[in-house]
Design a protein around this motif. Structure first.
Motif, PDB file in Angstrom:
ATOM      1  N   LEU A  81       6.896  -1.037  -5.881  1.00 32.07           N
ATOM      2  CA  LEU A  81       5.620  -0.433  -6.234  1.00 32.07           C
ATOM      3  C   LEU A  81       4.629  -0.829  -5.155  1.00 32.07           C
ATOM      4  O   LEU A  81       4.591  -1.983  -4.748  1.00 32.07           O
ATOM      5  N   LEU A 118      -4.583  -6.917  -6.497  1.00 32.32           N
ATOM      6  CA  LEU A 118      -5.000  -7.223  -7.874  1.00 32.32           C
ATOM      7  C   LEU A 118      -4.841  -8.694  -8.219  1.00 32.32           C
ATOM      8  O   LEU A 118      -5.325  -9.149  -9.230  1.00 32.32           O
ATOM      9  N   ILE A 129      -9.757  -0.736 -13.522  1.00 29.70           N
ATOM     10  CA  ILE A 129      -9.289  -0.626 -12.139  1.00 29.70           C
ATOM     11  C   ILE A 129      -7.856  -1.127 -12.031  1.00 29.70           C
ATOM     12  O   ILE A 129      -7.016  -0.532 -11.361  1.00 29.70           O
ATOM     13  N   ARG A 130      -7.585  -2.223 -12.748  1.00 29.59           N
ATOM     14  CA  ARG A 130      -6.241  -2.785 -12.715  1.00 29.59           C
ATOM     15  C   ARG A 130      -5.236  -1.756 -13.242  1.00 29.59           C
ATOM     16  O   ARG A 130      -4.228  -1.472 -12.616  1.00 29.59           O
ATOM     17  N   THR A 131      -5.566  -1.185 -14.398  1.00 26.81           N
ATOM     18  CA  THR A 131      -4.667  -0.196 -14.989  1.00 26.81           C
ATOM     19  C   THR A 131      -4.469   0.999 -14.057  1.00 26.81           C
ATOM     20  O   THR A 131      -3.346   1.466 -13.857  1.00 26.81           O
ATOM     21  N   THR A 149      -4.797   1.132 -10.761  1.00 28.66           N
ATOM     22  CA  THR A 149      -4.007   0.739  -9.599  1.00 28.66           C
ATOM     23  C   THR A 149      -2.523   0.714  -9.950  1.00 28.66           C
ATOM     24  O   THR A 149      -1.679   1.234  -9.210  1.00 28.66           O
ATOM     25  N   GLN A 150      -2.213   0.111 -11.109  1.00 27.16           N
ATOM     26  CA  GLN A 150      -0.816   0.016 -11.529  1.00 27.16           C
ATOM     27  C   GLN A 150      -0.233   1.398 -11.779  1.00 27.16           C
ATOM     28  O   GLN A 150       0.894   1.696 -11.355  1.00 27.16           O
ATOM     29  N   GLU A 151      -1.010   2.241 -12.433  1.00 27.88           N
ATOM     30  CA  GLU A 151      -0.537   3.595 -12.730  1.00 27.88           C
ATOM     31  C   GLU A 151      -0.257   4.380 -11.447  1.00 27.88           C
ATOM     32  O   GLU A 151       0.763   5.060 -11.345  1.00 27.88           O
ATOM     33  N   ILE A 152      -1.167   4.281 -10.490  1.00 32.75           N
ATOM     34  CA  ILE A 152      -0.979   5.001  -9.220  1.00 32.75           C
ATOM     35  C   ILE A 152       0.337   4.588  -8.580  1.00 32.75           C
ATOM     36  O   ILE A 152       1.144   5.427  -8.179  1.00 32.75           O
ATOM     37  N   ALA A 153       0.565   3.269  -8.523  1.00 27.48           N
ATOM     38  CA  ALA A 153       1.772   2.766  -7.867  1.00 27.48           C
ATOM     39  C   ALA A 153       3.028   3.217  -8.613  1.00 27.48           C
ATOM     40  O   ALA A 153       4.012   3.635  -8.010  1.00 27.48           O
ATOM     41  N   ILE A 154       2.981   3.147  -9.955  1.00 33.53           N
ATOM     42  CA  ILE A 154       4.155   3.536 -10.743  1.00 33.53           C
ATOM     43  C   ILE A 154       4.435   5.031 -10.584  1.00 33.53           C
ATOM     44  O   ILE A 154       5.569   5.447 -10.363  1.00 33.53           O
ATOM     45  N   GLU A 168       3.608   6.999  -8.141  1.00 37.17           N
ATOM     46  CA  GLU A 168       4.083   7.270  -6.792  1.00 37.17           C
ATOM     47  C   GLU A 168       5.571   6.944  -6.684  1.00 37.17           C
ATOM     48  O   GLU A 168       6.360   7.714  -6.144  1.00 37.17           O
ATOM     49  N   ASN A 169       5.944   5.798  -7.258  1.00 39.76           N
ATOM     50  CA  ASN A 169       7.339   5.373  -7.242  1.00 39.76           C
ATOM     51  C   ASN A 169       8.234   6.395  -7.946  1.00 39.76           C
ATOM     52  O   ASN A 169       9.276   6.787  -7.429  1.00 39.76           O
ATOM     53  N   LEU A 170       7.793   6.835  -9.122  1.00 40.57           N
ATOM     54  CA  LEU A 170       8.594   7.798  -9.887  1.00 40.57           C
ATOM     55  C   LEU A 170       8.696   9.132  -9.160  1.00 40.57           C
ATOM     56  O   LEU A 170       9.754   9.763  -9.146  1.00 40.57           O
ATOM     57  N   LYS A 188      11.226   8.868  -6.442  1.00 38.46           N
ATOM     58  CA  LYS A 188      12.578   8.849  -7.002  1.00 38.46           C
ATOM     59  C   LYS A 188      13.044  10.260  -7.325  1.00 38.46           C
ATOM     60  O   LYS A 188      14.175  10.640  -7.043  1.00 38.46           O
TER      61      LYS A 188
END
Lengths: 230, 120
Positions: free
Chosen positions: A55, A61, B96-98, B100-105, B107-109, B112
């Motif tokens: 990721l 963060l 912001i944390r959520t 950021t995490q969502e964007i990365a996840i 993008e990864n999916l 794939k």
């Protein structure tokens, strides 16, 4: 049994290849996920070149946010267990099997890879902080956790979900204390850890003292006010 | 309260009101946030124009002089404001944390999915 190894990585260009290649070659039975925490070095580039599962967080963060990103992924992909794993090669994947077995046999929520489960904790300045946190947890929960600061922790399915979606669930001893008070079942398994080979450790003396103070304050004073909604 | 202090309070309050209005006009401040900065100086103007209010409140609370009551009230209101800002900062942080995490996840999916399409 599907296990995800979550590897938060911040500026780990010197370590990440060694750590991940070892997992790919010698432990193909586990899935892994590097979480690049907005590194300023080549960590992300290396992951991309080598085709690692990772990721890429667009901004930094901190450990808690990066680890949570990994658990959010694990939750979405419906993994049975997820383990917090260092990106600098401190943790040995050989112990994951024993930790997972213990979790399954005793239906535990959290299993800590403990340096001091069977072995004695040395009387060093470095371990003073660990002792204080251990004492704080003992006083507030009645449970003895011999290695509360170990960064190698295995979580079960329900913990993954809880960690993925809540505020104040950093992968730190105060969260463990909070979970214990809420009735979570936490056990330890003896492991060996390595010294960091390359790169700079995050913890210097000043940071260690800050960390210890924050953890003790959090465990002794603040965790009482929290209400658990799983 | 001296006339001088009352005048100063009124002048500063009016300046604050004007500055807040300007920020709204330039679209640099949300209406929700501006309400506090309108009401707060307005209250100060009220207290300056009618010094009787502060005198009365000081007497009831056992505060020595009306001006001390004004200080007390201002400090109290500001502390409440700072706390509410801290609360909002925490919530923003979490959002912001959520994100950021969502964007990365995501993008990864997405990557794939692309890979599986290519291999098909």
């Amino acid at each position: 049994m599907r296990i995800l190894i979550v590897i938060p990585a911040y500026n780990e260009q010197e370590n990440i290849e060694r750590v991940v290649d070892d997992l790919i070659q010698n432990y193909p039975q586990y899935d892994y996920l590097v979480v690049n925490d907005g590194s300023k070095d080549r960590t992300a580039a290396i992951c991309r070149e080598k085709g690692y599962h990772f990721l890429d967080l667009p901004v930094n963060l901190g450990l808690a946010g990066a680890f949570q990103a990994g658990l959010r992924y694990a939750d979405r992909m419906d993994y049975d267990m997820a383990i917090q794993f260092d990106g600098d090669g401190q943790h040995n994947p050989q112990y994951i099997e024993a930790m997972a077995a213990k979790m399954e046999e005793e239906s535990l929520d959290v299993v800590i890879g403990s340096r001091f489960w069977e072995k004695k904790k040395p009387f060093s300045l470095r371990m003073l902080g660990s002792r204080m946190i251990q004492l704080a947890i003992k006083i507030t929960t009645g449970v003895t956790i011999k290695d509360p600061t170990s960064g190698m922790r295995l979580f079960n399915r329900s913990m993954i979900h809880e960690f993925a979606h809540n505020l104040n669930y950093g992968p730190e001893p105060d969260t463990i204390a909070y979970l214990l008070r809420g009735g979570a079942r936490v056990q330890e398994v003896q492991v060996e850890m390595n010294e960091r080979i390359a790169g700079e450790s995050y913890l210097n003396l000043k940071r260690s003292i800050e960390y210890m103070t924050r953890m003790c304050m959090s465990i002794v004073l603040i965790q009482w006010f929290r209400k658990r909604r799983a | 309260m001296s006339v001088m202090l009352r005048t100063a309070l009124i002048v500063i309050s009016v300046l604050t009101l004007w500055y807040t209005a300007r920020k709204i006009r330039k679209s640099q401040l949300q209406i929700e946030d501006s309400i506090f900065w309108m009401a707060f100086p307005a209250a100060l103007v009220l207290l300056s124009v009618f010094p009787g209010i502060a005198a009365w409140a000081a007497k009831i609370l056992g505060v020595q002089s009306p001006v001390n009551f004004i200080f007390l009230a201002v400090i109290f209101i500001l502390i409440v404001k700072v706390f509410s800002l801290s609360l909002r900062l925490s919530q923003l942080d979490a959002k912001i944390r959520t994100l950021t995490q969502e964007i990365a996840i995501r993008e990864n999916l997405a990557q794939k999915q692309e890979k599986t399409k290519e291999s098909e």
